[in-house]
Scaffold this active site. Structure first.
Site, PDB file in Angstrom:
ATOM      1  N   THR A 808       0.821  -1.217   0.000  1.00  0.00           N
ATOM      2  CA  THR A 808       0.000   0.000   0.000  1.00  0.00           C
ATOM      3  C   THR A 808       0.850   1.260   0.000  1.00  0.00           C
ATOM      4  OG1 THR A 808      -0.187  -0.270   2.400  1.00  0.00           O
ATOM      5  CG2 THR A 808      -2.017  -1.051   1.077  1.00  0.00           C
ATOM      6  N   CYS A 809       2.124   1.159   0.446  1.00  0.00           N
ATOM      7  CA  CYS A 809       2.993   2.345   0.412  1.00  0.00           C
ATOM      8  C   CYS A 809       3.184   2.841  -1.017  1.00  0.00           C
ATOM      9  CB  CYS A 809       4.349   2.012   1.018  1.00  0.00           C
ATOM     10  SG  CYS A 809       4.372   2.161   2.808  1.00  0.00           S
ATOM     11  N   SER A 810       3.361   1.889  -1.946  1.00  0.00           N
ATOM     12  CA  SER A 810       3.593   2.275  -3.345  1.00  0.00           C
ATOM     13  C   SER A 810       2.365   2.035  -4.219  1.00  0.00           C
ATOM     14  CB  SER A 810       4.776   1.474  -3.906  1.00  0.00           C
ATOM     15  OG  SER A 810       4.532   0.075  -3.785  1.00  0.00           O
ATOM     16  N   ASP A 841       3.810  -2.842   5.681  1.00  0.00           N
ATOM     17  CA  ASP A 841       4.539  -1.732   5.076  1.00  0.00           C
ATOM     18  C   ASP A 841       5.447  -1.034   6.077  1.00  0.00           C
ATOM     19  OD1 ASP A 841       3.363  -2.175   2.693  1.00  0.00           O
ATOM     20  OD2 ASP A 841       1.788  -0.691   2.937  1.00  0.00           O
TER      21      ASP A 841
END
Length: 847
Positions: A808-810, A841
C-alpha cells in the site's frame, strides 16, 4: 409476535427478554432458553395435493430420512417409509430444518417406533413441504380433545403454549393467577439453538447479520423492474403525456395518470409462468392531492375468474411504497389492481410505480444451504464454521429480530421528545438491518418532523475565483472568508431579526435549498449551481486529493493519511483544536438536510466518527486503527513487552504526553511532560493515551450531532446504523471499472497478456463494495482517485493459485498468472476481504 404487544405486561416482558438477549450477544453467551424454545411434541395433519387426492386412495406413505442433508460422497442416507391413514396425524418433535429441498421436521426414535415398531434409525426427518413443486403438505395442528381439557382447567380463552413467542411472554411477563403450562421442550433441540462455539464473538454475530441482510434482507434493492415477472401491463385508460410506461421506469418523479370515470380505474398484470408474488407494492405520493389513491382492491386468478385477494386503505399523508398484496403461495396468471377511491373523492388517479418481489428471485426464507463456504468469502470470521451451526444461530437471530420488531416503536422517542432512548439499542445497531418495521418507523419520523418549504429561495452570490485562490494557498486568507463554505454560511444567515433561520426539515421533493449566482460567470442556476456549491463545500471540508492543502480548519487528515500507513488513508477527523462549534453545528444541519433529501455532502470521515454521530459505541481496537494504526500497534506491543525491552526502547524519554490528530502534544497528567513513564506504570500510560485520543474530537462531534438532531429526529439516528448514516449523507462512493482503468498502470505486462484480461474481467464481475475493498487492499484508500501500479508476481509467467500481494505504500499489486478468469476473480476477492488487516509496510518501531 410480529404484531405490537397486546398488553403492558407483555410489552414490559418482551423488553426484559430483549435486554437479557443483548447482554448474551455482547458477551457471546447462550441466549435465553425461552427464545430458543422448541416443543417436544407437535402433531402434523396431512393436507393432500388436490391432483393427487383425486386419483389416490385413503392411505399415504411418508418417506422418513436419516438426515435432511443430502448424502455426501459415497455415503447413502438410510430411509424408511411410514403409512398414514386418512384423517390421522403424525406426531413429531418441534425441531425444524430448512434447505433447498424444503422444510423438514424431526421424529425422535420413540416417535418412529409408534409407526414402525422396531426401527434402526435413531432419529428420522420428514419433508413437510417442498419449495419447488406442489404435492402433499404436513400442517401443524393441536388435538381438539387436549384443547377442550385445558380450557376446562384454565378457562375458555386458553390457547395452547407451543410456540416460542408464547413461552417468552409467560417467562418474562408478570401476571396474577396461575400460568398456562408450557408444553415440554425438546432439550436437545433447545441446546443446539443455545450453543455458542468457544471462538464465537459479538463480531461474528454482526457478520452473520450482514450475511443475512445481503442474502435475505435487501428487499428494496430486489424490488426493481417488474419486467422479469410480468408479460404485459394493461391499464383502464391513460393521458397522452402520462402513459403506462411510467409505471415501470423506476423514477418516482414520473407517473401513470388515468383518464376515465371515477372508480373505474384499474391496472392488469399478466404474470410470467411460475411467478409467485411475495410482495406487490405501489408507489404513491401525497403531493398528488386528489389524484392519490385512498383505497385499493387486488384481484387475482385465471381468465375472467378473478377472486378478491386484498383490500387496502392508504394514509393520505404517505409518500413511498405501499404493499397491497403479499405472501401468495400459488401462481396467479392475472393480477388486477382496482383503485376503488381517490383522496377527496378525486376523479382520476396517479401511480408513480409498481414493484414486485417474487419467489423466483431467491430461495424462500432462511435455508441451511445458504451457508456454503463459497458464499462466506466476504465474511472471514464465519469461514470454517459448520453451516448447520450458522443456520441455527441465524434462526435465533431471526427470533430476536421478530421479538424486537414487536416493541420497536416503544423503544425510540417521538419527534417532540428527542431526549433519551433505550440505551441498549446502541449495542445492537447492526442487528437493526434485519428489522421489518424499522423502515416504516424512519419514514414516519421524518414525515412527522417535516416542515413546509420556505416561501422564498435564498439567493447567494458566490465568488468562485477567490475561493479557488484560497484553496490553492490558504495562508493568504487565514480567516477563510473567501471559501465557498464561508460565503454560503454567511449568505444563509437571516438578514434581520424578523427573518427565521432555515430549519432544513423540508419535504423530500424540495431538492434545491438555495440559488447560486456565481460572480463573473454566466450561469443561471436551475439546480446545477446549487449542487456545484455543495460539491465545493464538500471538497473544501475534506479534499479528495492527498496533495491538496486543507483550506478550512474544521477537519484534519488522519495520522494514517499523513504517515501513509494502515487502512482508510483518505480520511479526515474533526480538528481537536478548532472551537468554532456554531459552524460544526451548521455542518451537522447540512448533513441532516442531505439525509432527508436527494443531495449529498461528501465527507471522508472514518467509521470512528460516524459511529459517534449515530450513537454507536466506539472501541480502541476496532475503530481507532482507521485513524492512527501505528499508535494502536505500538501500544499493543508495549503492553506485552518485557522490562528489558521497554527500557532499551524508551529509557528515560517516554513521558506522559501524546500527540493528537492536529499534531499538538498534550499532557496526560499534570506536569506530564516532565514525568517519565516507568515499566510498572505502562498500562496506566496506555489507558490515558487511549482515553485522550478517543475523546480528542469529542466536543466537535457533539456539535455536529447537535446540528444533525435539529434536522433529523433522535429516533432516526437510533434506528440507522453508522454505515447507513454515512451512505444517506455522502452517497455510495462508486468505484467503476472505467475509472479504475484510467488510474491503473501495468508494468512489464502487455494489454494482450491474459493476466491483464483476466484482471479486468474479474473486476467487472465485482460488486461496487468488492471494488472498494480491492482499492483499499492495494492503496489503503476506499475512494477514488487513487493510482494503482500492477506488476507480475515473482513467479513470472508460471501458472499458480497463490494469493496476490500488495504494497500500500507504493499502491502496487503483484499479480500472479492464474489459469482462468474465474480463479483470478476468486483470489482477488479473497485477498480484498481477508488480507486488509495485514499491513507489513511499516513497523511501529521504524525510525
Amino acid at each position: 409476535m410480529g404484531s405490537p404487544a397486546d398488553t403492558p405486561h407483555q410489552l414490559l416482558g418482551r423488553i426484559r427478554c430483549l435486554a437479557e438477549c443483548v447482554g448474551c450477544f455482547a458477551r457471546a453467551r447462550p441466549l435465553p432458553a425461552a427464545l430458543c424454545y422448541v416443543p417436544r411434541r407437535v402433531r402434523y395433519k396431512l393436507c393432500r395435493d388436490p391432483a393427487a387426492a383425486a386419483a389416490g386412495s385413503g392411505r399415504s406413505l411418508l418417506s422418513v430420512s436419516e438426515s435432511p442433508a443430502r448424502a455426501r460422497g459415497s455415503k447413502k442416507l438410510a430411509k424408511v417409509a411410514i403409512e398414514l391413514r386418512k384423517g390421522t396425524c403424525v406426531r413429531a418433535t418441534g425441531e425444524e430444518y430448512c434447505n433447498s429441498q424444503g422444510l423438514w421436521v424431526k421424529l425422535s426414535q420413540e416417535q418412529l417406533e409408534e409407526y414402525k415398531g422396531s426401527c434402526e434409525l435413531e432419529e428420522g426427518w420428514i419433508l413437510v413441504c417442498k419449495h419447488a413443486e406442489g404435492g402433499d403438505r404436513l400442517v401443524p395442528v393441536e388435538s381438539t380433545d387436549r384443547i377442550q381439557r385445558q380450557q376446562q382447567l384454565f378457562g375458555v380463552d386458553y390457547k395452547p403454549v407451543i410456540r416460542w413467542e408464547q413461552v417468552v411472554d409467560l417467562t418474562y411477563s408478570l401476571r396474577l393467577g396461575a400460568k398456562p403450562r408450557t408444553m415440554e421442550q425438546d432439550e436437545a433441540a433447545v441446546q443446539k439453538l443455545r450453543f455458542v462455539p468457544p471462538t464465537w464473538s459479538y463480531e461474528c454475530d454482526e457478520d452473520l447479520v450482514h450475511f443475512l441482510y445481503d442474502h435475505l434482507g435487501k428487499e428494496a434493492e430486489n424490488l426493481g423492474s417488474v419486467k422479469q415477472y410480468v408479460e404485459s401491463i394493461d391499464v383502464s385508460s391513460y393521458t397522452e403525456d402520462f402513459n403506462v410506461s411510467y409505471l415501470t421506469d423506476g423514477n418516482v418523479d414520473t407517473y401513470w395518470e388515468s383518464d376515465d370515470s371515477q372508480g373505474q380505474h384499474w391496472v392488469r398484470l399478466t404474470m410470467k409462468k411460475g411467478t409467485i408474488v411475495k410482495k406487490l407494492l405501489l408507489t404513491v405520493d401525497t403531493t398528488d392531492e386528489n389524484f392519490m389513491p385512498k383505497r385499493i382492491a387486488v384481484y387475482g386468478g385465471e381468465g375472467d375468474n378473478l377472486k378478491k385477494l386484498s383490500d387496502v386503505g392508504i394514509d393520505e399523508s404517505y409518500i413511498g411504497d405501499v404493499c397491497v398484496l403479499e405472501d401468495m403461495t400459488t401462481h396467479l396468471p392475472i393480477i388486477e389492481i382496482h383503485i376503488m377511491q381517490c383522496r377527496d373523492d378525486g376523479i382520476d388517479v396517479r401511480l408513480r410505480g409498481i414493484k414486485i418481489k417474487s419467489s423466483r428471485q431467491r430461495e424462500l426464507g432462511l435455508s441451511a444451504d445458504m451457508f456454503q463456504q463459497a458464499s462466506l468469502v466476504r465474511y472471514p470470521r464465519l469461514e470454517g464454521t459448520d453451516p448447520d451451526l450458522l443456520y441455527r444461530r441465524a434462526m435465533v437471530i431471526q427470533r430476536f429480530i421478530k421479538l424486537l420488531d414487536s416493541v420497536l416503536h416503544h423503544l425510540v422517542p417521538a419527534w417532540d421528545h428527542t431526549v433519551g432512548t433505550f440505551s441498549w439499542l446502541k449495542h445492537i445497531k447492526q442487528f437493526l438491518l434485519l428489522s421489518k418495521r424499522r423502515a416504516a418507523l424512519i419514514a414516519q419520523c421524518l414525515k412527522d418532523s417535516e416542515t413546509s418549504k420556505p416561501n422564498f429561495m435564498p439567493r447567494l452570490y458566490i465568488n468562485r475565483r477567490l475561493a479557488m485562490e484560497h484553496r490553492d494557498n490558504p495562508a493568504l486568507d487565514p480567516g477563510c472568508k473567501n471559501a465557498v463554505f464561508t460565503q454560503v454560511h454567511e449568505g444563509l444567515k437571516p438578514s434581520d431579526k424578523y427573518e427565521k433561520p432555515l430549519d432544513y426539515r423540508w419535504p423530500l421533493r424540495y431538492d434545491q435549498w438555495w440559488e447560486c449566482k456565481f460572480i463573473a460567470e454566466g450561469i443561471i442556476d436551475q439546480g446545477g449551481g446549487f449542487r456545484d456549491s455543495l460539491a465545493d463545500v464538500s471538497e473544501e471540508l475534506c479534499p479528495s486529493s492527498a496533495e491538496s492543502p486543507v483550506p478550512l480548519p474544521f477537519f484534519v487528515r488522519t495520522s494514517n493519511q499523513g504517515n501513509g500507513t494502515g487502512e482508510a488513508r483518505d480520511m479526515y477527523v474533526p480538528n481537536p483544536a478548532c472551537k468554532e462549534f456554531a459552524k460544526y453545528e451548521w455542518i451537522g444541519q447540512i448533513m441532516g438536510a442531505a439525509l432527508r433529501g436527494k443531495e449529498f455532502l461528501v465527507l471522508a470521515l472514518p467509521g470512528f466518527v460516524w459511529k459517534q454521530l449515530a450513537g454507536e459505541e466506539v472501541s480502541w481496537s476496532k475503530d481507532f486503527p482507521a485513524v492512527d494504526s501505528v499508535l494502536v500497534k505500538l501500544l499493543e506491543v508495549m503492553e506485552v513487552m518485557d522490562k528489558e525491552t521497554f527500557e532499551f526502547k524508551f529509557g528515560q524519554e517516554l513521558t506522559y504526553t501524546t500527540v493528537l490528530s492536529d499534531q499538538r502534544m498534550v499532557e496526560l497528567i499534570p506536569n506530564g511532560g516532565r514525568t517519565v513513564v516507568r515499566y510498572e506504570d505502562r498500562k496506566e500510560f496506555i489507558r490515558l493515551v487511549q482515553k485522550a485520543r478517543l475523546e480528542e474530537s469529542k466536543e466537535q462531534i457533539a456539535a455536529m450531532q447537535a446540528g444533525l438532531l435539529k434536522v433529523v429526529p433522535q429516533a432516526v439516528l437510533d434506528l440507522l446504523t453508522w454505515q447507513e448514516l454515512e451512505k444517506k449523507v455522502c452517497g455510495d462512493p462508486e468505484v467503476t471499472v472505467d475509472a479504475l482503468k484510467k488510474l491503473t498502470r501495468f508494468e512489464d505486462l502487455l494489454p494482450s497478456d491474459t493476466r491483464v484480461q483476466y484482471f479486468w474481467e474479474a473486476l467487472s464481475n465485482f460488486t461496487n463494495e468488492d471494488r472498494s475493498r480491492f482499492l483499499r487492499f492495494v492503496t489503503g484508500r476506499s475512494r477514488l482517485p487513487a493510482r494503482i501500479y500492477i506488476y507480475p508476481d515473482k513467479l513470472g509467467s508460471e501458472t499458480t493459485d497463490a494469493l496476490p500481494e500488495s504494497s500500500t505504500c507504493s499502491s502496487s499489486l503483484y499479480l500472479p498468472n492464474y489459469a482462468t478468469a474465474k480463479v483470478c476473480e476468486e483470489k482477488l476477492r479473497y485477498a480484498a476481504y481477508n488480507c486488509v488487516a495485514i499491513d507489513t509496510d511499516m513497523s511501529p518501531w521504524e525510525e
